[in-house]
Design a protein around this motif. Sequence first.
Motif, PDB file in Angstrom:
ATOM      1  N   UNK A  43      -3.068   2.795  13.669  1.00  0.00           N
ATOM      2  CA  UNK A  43      -4.159   3.018  13.437  1.00  0.00           C
ATOM      3  C   UNK A  43      -5.119   2.356  12.587  1.00  0.00           C
ATOM      4  N   UNK A  44      -6.056   1.789  13.112  1.00  0.00           N
ATOM      5  CA  UNK A  44      -6.954   0.561  12.415  1.00  0.00           C
ATOM      6  C   UNK A  44      -7.531   1.390  11.136  1.00  0.00           C
ATOM      7  N   UNK A  45      -7.815   2.648  11.243  1.00  0.00           N
ATOM      8  CA  UNK A  45      -8.498   3.148  10.101  1.00  0.00           C
ATOM      9  C   UNK A  45      -7.476   3.551   8.717  1.00  0.00           C
ATOM     10  N   UNK A  46      -6.534   4.317   9.543  1.00  0.00           N
ATOM     11  CA  UNK A  46      -5.741   4.989   8.463  1.00  0.00           C
ATOM     12  C   UNK A  46      -4.326   4.012   8.116  1.00  0.00           C
ATOM     13  N   UNK A  47      -4.036   3.092   8.962  1.00  0.00           N
ATOM     14  CA  UNK A  47      -3.049   2.028   8.787  1.00  0.00           C
ATOM     15  C   UNK A  47      -1.718   2.762   9.202  1.00  0.00           C
ATOM     16  N   UNK A  48      -1.730   4.065   9.687  1.00  0.00           N
ATOM     17  CA  UNK A  48      -0.579   4.666  10.052  1.00  0.00           C
ATOM     18  C   UNK A  48      -0.075   4.272  11.358  1.00  0.00           C
ATOM     19  N   UNK A  49       1.084   4.174  11.607  1.00  0.00           N
ATOM     20  CA  UNK A  49       2.108   3.408  12.727  1.00  0.00           C
ATOM     21  C   UNK A  49       2.057   4.879  13.607  1.00  0.00           C
ATOM     22  N   UNK A  50       1.482   4.992  14.930  1.00  0.00           N
ATOM     23  CA  UNK A  50       1.360   5.956  15.559  1.00  0.00           C
ATOM     24  C   UNK A  50       2.456   5.924  16.760  1.00  0.00           C
ATOM     25  N   UNK A  51       2.922   4.543  17.232  1.00  0.00           N
ATOM     26  CA  UNK A  51       3.840   4.435  17.937  1.00  0.00           C
ATOM     27  C   UNK A  51       4.856   2.979  17.860  1.00  0.00           C
TER      28      UNK A  51
END
Length: 222
Positions: A193-201
């Motif tokens: 996620x470009x905003x949260x830097x969270x890996x979503x996959x």
Amino acid sequence: MYSKLFNRFIVFFALANLAGCAFTQNNESAEMNASSTTQVNYDLASMLKTAEQKSTQDNVNGSQFTPLKHHKTLANYVEQMALDLVDTLEFESDTDTNINIAVTTLVDLDSSLTKSNQLGNQISETLIHQLQKFGYGVVDFKTTQTIDVNSRGDFAFSRDIEKLSEEQMASHVLAGTLIYRHDAVVVNTRVINAHTKKIVASSRKLIPIYVLNKEDIYLSSN
């Protein structure tokens, strides 16, 4: 009387001979079976020992398994990566209906994380196609604001940052790394996620060297 005794003796002698023959045949059969079993066990042990020695020698020499014929291509492995990513992205789609993914070049897993090669670029290009095919929005951030027309041709792509848009068009970024083994390349990819830097996959695939050799893909860094 003597005749009866003689007849009984003859019958007894015949039965004894038959029993002796059967005992001898059984002993011979048992000996043959034992010999056969011993021979099979010996051959199996010999085969296992030979295989173990060959496997050890192969490891020492750094040799690898290479099938004489196969139909696997790099695109097959990249499609599996895309499937792994899409399976997880479905949950993200429930909360974010405007997923636009920017696919970056896969890089060598080293201290700089800036080196790549033909394999890294080709996987990225194939992932763009696969994600698009699965219905996800893909952003090509290398597209310029204008088409550059010159004597060499007409160009819409560039890596000159001054020619690219400064707008944040992507909601997610697909990135990945390459790890080299003597017989394969381990490819790790993830959507962030470009905003949260969270890996979503994420996905992890091992591509055999013989598949890359078949397609003449070079692994030297650019």
